[in-house]
Design a protein around this motif. Structure first.
Motif, PDB file in Angstrom:
ATOM      1  N   GLN A 159     -16.590 -51.479  27.738  1.00 34.94           N
ATOM      2  CA  GLN A 159     -15.517 -50.816  28.478  1.00 34.94           C
ATOM      3  C   GLN A 159     -16.077 -49.799  29.469  1.00 34.94           C
ATOM      4  O   GLN A 159     -16.971 -49.015  29.135  1.00 34.94           O
ATOM      5  CB  GLN A 159     -14.576 -50.079  27.521  1.00 34.94           C
ATOM      6  CG  GLN A 159     -13.786 -50.980  26.600  1.00 34.94           C
ATOM      7  CD  GLN A 159     -12.936 -50.167  25.628  1.00 34.94           C
ATOM      8  OE1 GLN A 159     -13.244 -49.024  25.314  1.00 34.94           O
ATOM      9  NE2 GLN A 159     -11.850 -50.761  25.161  1.00 34.94           N
ATOM     10  N   SER A 160     -15.512 -49.790  30.662  1.00 39.58           N
ATOM     11  CA  SER A 160     -15.838 -48.754  31.630  1.00 39.58           C
ATOM     12  C   SER A 160     -15.088 -47.477  31.277  1.00 39.58           C
ATOM     13  O   SER A 160     -14.208 -47.475  30.403  1.00 39.58           O
ATOM     14  CB  SER A 160     -15.443 -49.200  33.034  1.00 39.58           C
ATOM     15  OG  SER A 160     -14.018 -49.281  33.135  1.00 39.58           O
ATOM     16  N   ALA A 161     -15.424 -46.391  31.971  1.00 36.33           N
ATOM     17  CA  ALA A 161     -14.729 -45.117  31.733  1.00 36.33           C
ATOM     18  C   ALA A 161     -13.233 -45.262  31.965  1.00 36.33           C
ATOM     19  O   ALA A 161     -12.414 -44.702  31.226  1.00 36.33           O
ATOM     20  CB  ALA A 161     -15.313 -44.040  32.641  1.00 36.33           C
ATOM     21  N   ALA A 162     -12.863 -46.032  32.984  1.00 37.17           N
ATOM     22  CA  ALA A 162     -11.437 -46.203  33.302  1.00 37.17           C
ATOM     23  C   ALA A 162     -10.724 -47.060  32.273  1.00 37.17           C
ATOM     24  O   ALA A 162      -9.515 -46.906  32.045  1.00 37.17           O
ATOM     25  CB  ALA A 162     -11.297 -46.821  34.693  1.00 37.17           C
ATOM     26  N   GLU A 163     -11.426 -47.974  31.640  1.00 42.15           N
ATOM     27  CA  GLU A 163     -10.804 -48.881  30.666  1.00 42.15           C
ATOM     28  C   GLU A 163     -10.701 -48.276  29.271  1.00 42.15           C
ATOM     29  O   GLU A 163      -9.882 -48.717  28.467  1.00 42.15           O
ATOM     30  CB  GLU A 163     -11.628 -50.170  30.574  1.00 42.15           C
ATOM     31  CG  GLU A 163     -11.613 -51.003  31.849  1.00 42.15           C
ATOM     32  CD  GLU A 163     -12.667 -52.099  31.838  1.00 42.15           C
ATOM     33  OE1 GLU A 163     -12.492 -53.085  32.563  1.00 42.15           O
ATOM     34  OE2 GLU A 163     -13.678 -51.962  31.101  1.00 42.15           O
ATOM     35  N   ALA A 164     -11.498 -47.277  28.967  1.00 40.96           N
ATOM     36  CA  ALA A 164     -11.576 -46.725  27.612  1.00 40.96           C
ATOM     37  C   ALA A 164     -10.324 -45.935  27.252  1.00 40.96           C
ATOM     38  O   ALA A 164      -9.631 -45.389  28.128  1.00 40.96           O
ATOM     39  CB  ALA A 164     -12.798 -45.822  27.497  1.00 40.96           C
TER      40      ALA A 164
ATOM     41  N   GLY B  70     -17.535 -46.206  36.712  1.00 41.44           N
ATOM     42  CA  GLY B  70     -18.466 -47.123  36.060  1.00 41.44           C
ATOM     43  C   GLY B  70     -18.516 -46.901  34.566  1.00 41.44           C
ATOM     44  O   GLY B  70     -17.539 -46.456  33.941  1.00 41.44           O
ATOM     45  N   ASN B  71     -19.637 -47.198  33.953  1.00 36.95           N
ATOM     46  CA  ASN B  71     -19.819 -47.028  32.519  1.00 36.95           C
ATOM     47  C   ASN B  71     -20.185 -45.584  32.212  1.00 36.95           C
ATOM     48  O   ASN B  71     -21.150 -45.059  32.763  1.00 36.95           O
ATOM     49  CB  ASN B  71     -20.919 -47.960  32.005  1.00 36.95           C
ATOM     50  CG  ASN B  71     -20.564 -49.421  32.181  1.00 36.95           C
ATOM     51  OD1 ASN B  71     -19.415 -49.823  32.021  1.00 36.95           O
ATOM     52  ND2 ASN B  71     -21.554 -50.234  32.535  1.00 36.95           N
ATOM     53  N   ALA B  72     -19.430 -44.975  31.332  1.00 42.05           N
ATOM     54  CA  ALA B  72     -19.627 -43.549  31.065  1.00 42.05           C
ATOM     55  C   ALA B  72     -20.983 -43.260  30.440  1.00 42.05           C
ATOM     56  O   ALA B  72     -21.537 -42.173  30.643  1.00 42.05           O
ATOM     57  CB  ALA B  72     -18.507 -43.027  30.160  1.00 42.05           C
ATOM     58  N   TRP B  73     -21.524 -44.212  29.674  1.00 45.11           N
ATOM     59  CA  TRP B  73     -22.832 -43.947  29.057  1.00 45.11           C
ATOM     60  C   TRP B  73     -23.947 -43.933  30.102  1.00 45.11           C
ATOM     61  O   TRP B  73     -24.986 -43.319  29.885  1.00 45.11           O
ATOM     62  CB  TRP B  73     -23.130 -44.958  27.953  1.00 45.11           C
ATOM     63  CG  TRP B  73     -23.267 -46.389  28.384  1.00 45.11           C
ATOM     64  CD1 TRP B  73     -24.406 -47.016  28.825  1.00 45.11           C
ATOM     65  CD2 TRP B  73     -22.239 -47.381  28.427  1.00 45.11           C
ATOM     66  NE1 TRP B  73     -24.151 -48.328  29.132  1.00 45.11           N
ATOM     67  CE2 TRP B  73     -22.831 -48.592  28.884  1.00 45.11           C
ATOM     68  CE3 TRP B  73     -20.882 -47.382  28.111  1.00 45.11           C
ATOM     69  CZ2 TRP B  73     -22.099 -49.770  29.049  1.00 45.11           C
ATOM     70  CZ3 TRP B  73     -20.155 -48.561  28.259  1.00 45.11           C
ATOM     71  CH2 TRP B  73     -20.766 -49.724  28.724  1.00 45.11           C
ATOM     72  N   GLU B  74     -23.709 -44.561  31.257  1.00 46.82           N
ATOM     73  CA  GLU B  74     -24.709 -44.563  32.320  1.00 46.82           C
ATOM     74  C   GLU B  74     -24.527 -43.396  33.280  1.00 46.82           C
ATOM     75  O   GLU B  74     -25.490 -42.940  33.896  1.00 46.82           O
ATOM     76  CB  GLU B  74     -24.629 -45.874  33.106  1.00 46.82           C
ATOM     77  CG  GLU B  74     -24.958 -47.099  32.281  1.00 46.82           C
ATOM     78  CD  GLU B  74     -24.675 -48.404  33.005  1.00 46.82           C
ATOM     79  OE1 GLU B  74     -25.265 -49.427  32.629  1.00 46.82           O
ATOM     80  OE2 GLU B  74     -23.843 -48.392  33.948  1.00 46.82           O
TER      81      GLU B  74
END
Length: 490
Positions: free
Chosen positions: A228-233, A308-312
């Motif tokens: 999941q991307s930040a927007a999808e989470a 994008g991806n919050a972990w990145e």
């Protein structure tokens, strides 16, 4: 591994006993008019308090592997070589840990949902730290990941004890089994990472940051596992824990603190979303589970703005701070915010989109002030004036400290005079931070000697004007562990 009834054993914790369910939720359930539910909550409260108050003598942790050399360090995103080293135990309803081994690395699934969920959750957590941040387990050196399931009778919590994870089965009315929520597993294990890096004191704002960092990396474990991307989470913590009858979505909502639940038995989610609603309390180690809502929301705002991806994105910035040299054990919100702004500039460039996103996020929650400039933090970042304050400059390596422990049932006395530079590097750093901050003075001034048989610690350091005495039960676990290590090393 030796076991002791009603306590966790193995390598003793250098940090706090960190539970996923805050005391204020259990206190609300303890007042329920449902006798069975109230009894379970009271039992959990008593148990958690015993563990928090337990005296532990720190010992060396087993890591199972040598420390990595510089040339061994992988690039983020690389494929794992050795992989995680997981072992799952089952206490079968007792409170004796670790219990009976039921699955170890590479073994077949047991068919027990709790044991297999714990195994998979430990693996997903290891994968986040390795692939996103090139960190081999919690200590960065391949530390084995241990977990105990079916702890106690319908125990309403899960916790990290400093060496392993422990999961209760829940009461079945409010809470389901605690292995169901991947972000809860990731949250608790992140306490281990914080313990091995920043070592944030589990009290006040530093304690709330400790909790927030675990929420952050707990949800990042889930987001990465689900792609999941930040927007999808959903940015929910513990969404899978609550039983269907509970009026709520999760234990915490990082995007909208204070809205996770509103249930007649649990009460209403008390987390503030900004500094204007900061909760000043002595409960729960100074509101560590409550005020963590503020840095939680700042992270979400930064992650969404970066995209994008919050972990990145935001996750890599937060990790750079937690694992860096600039953070101190008593770090407050403003200092941490400044460090993240500085880290964003270091990673992406001053004035970058990422740095602007982080700065604006902290402004939105009221930790930093827009356009105010602030003051320069020790790491060069910009922060708002600290509400925690500091008592003076950082002591040097030649600074002499006298630490004395007296009291207890036997009335034994231990004392050590030592120069800070003679201590192991990590302990020397912790002593410097502790003596430069007003933490000990605040504890001593705000507590009374209410435990007749408790140990009493005295700290004298003439160079910084420190001469305090405080009882052991009033000390945060991190400070207590530092004192005991210092005495043991002597």
């Amino acid at each position: 591994m030796t076991s002791t009834e009603t306590s966790t054993t193995g390598p003793a914790s250098h940090g706090a006993h960190c539970t996923i369910v805050p005391p204020y939720i259990l206190e609300a359930l303890a007042a329920s008019d449902e006798p069975g539910l109230a009894a379970q909550a009271r039992a959990a409260l008593r148990h958690d308090e015993r563990l928090r108050a337990a005296r532990r003598t720190p010992t060396a942790r087993p890591t199972g592997r040598r420390a990595p050399r510089r040339e061994d360090t992988p690039a983020p995103g690389s494929v794992s070589g050795a992989g995680p080293q997981r072992t799952i135990y089952d206490t079968k309803g007792s409170q004796t840990t670790p219990g009976t081994e039921v699955r170890r690395e590479g073994g077949q699934a047991t068919g027990d949902p709790a044991a297999d969920e714990a195994y998979d959750g430990l693996g997903a957590t290891w994968q986040l730290w390795w692939t996103a941040y090139a960190r081999d387990s919690l200590d960065g050196k391949g530390m084995p990941l241990l977990a105990t399931v079916h702890y106690g009778q319908n125990y309403d919590n899960a916790f990290w004890d400093g060496s392993q994870m422990v999961f209760g089965d829940g009461d079945g009315v409010i809470f389901q089994r605690f292995t169901k929520s991947l972000d809860v597993i990731g949250h608790e294990l992140a306490h281990g990472v914080t313990e091995h890096t920043a070592g944030l004191l589990y009290q006040g704002q530093s304690g709330a940051l400790n909790e927030s960092i675990s929420d952050v990396f707990g949800v990042l474990v889930k987001q990465k596992h689900l792609g999941q991307s930040a927007a999808e989470a959903d940015w929910l913590v513990g969404a899978d824990l609550l039983a269907p009858t509970v009026k709520g979505r999760a234990l915490r909502d990082m995007r909208n603190p204070g809205t996770a639940y509103d249930d007649p038995r649990l009460g209403k989610d008390p987390q503030p979303a900004d500094m204007a609603h900061y909760v000043d309390t002595s409960d729960d180690n100074g509101g560590v589970h409550t005020n963590s809502g503020i840095p939680n929301r700042a992270f979400v705002l930064a992650a969404l703005a970066i995209g994008g991806n919050a972990w990145e994105g935001a996750g890599a910035i937060w990790y750079a701070v937690v694992s860096g040299d600039g953070i101190k054990a008593d770090c407050d919100f403003a200092t941490f915010a400044g460090l993240t702004v500085e880290a964003a500039g270091r990673l992406h460039g001053d004035g970058s989109k990422e740095q602007s996103a982080v700065q604006t996020a902290w402004e939105q929650v009221g930790v930093l002030t827009a356009g105010a400039g602030g003051s320069t933090s020790p790491a060069g970042g910009v922060s708002a004036p600290s509400s925690e304050g500091r008592s003076g400059s950082t002591p040097g390596a030649d600074t002499q400290v006298v630490l004395r422990r007296s009291g207890g049932f036997a009335g034994l006395v231990r004392e050590r005079r030592v120069a800070i530079g003679e201590l192991p590097e990590r302990d020397a750093k912790d002593w410097q931070h502790l003596l430069a901050a007003p933490t000990l003075q605040r504890i001593a001034a705000s507590t009374e000697r209410t435990h007749p048989d408790a140990y009493v610690y005295s700290v004298v350091c003439d160079e910084v004007g420190c001469d305090i005495t405080v009882q052991e039960p009033h000390l945060p676990e991190a400070i207590h562990s530092l004192f005991e290590r210092t005495l043991s090393e002597g």
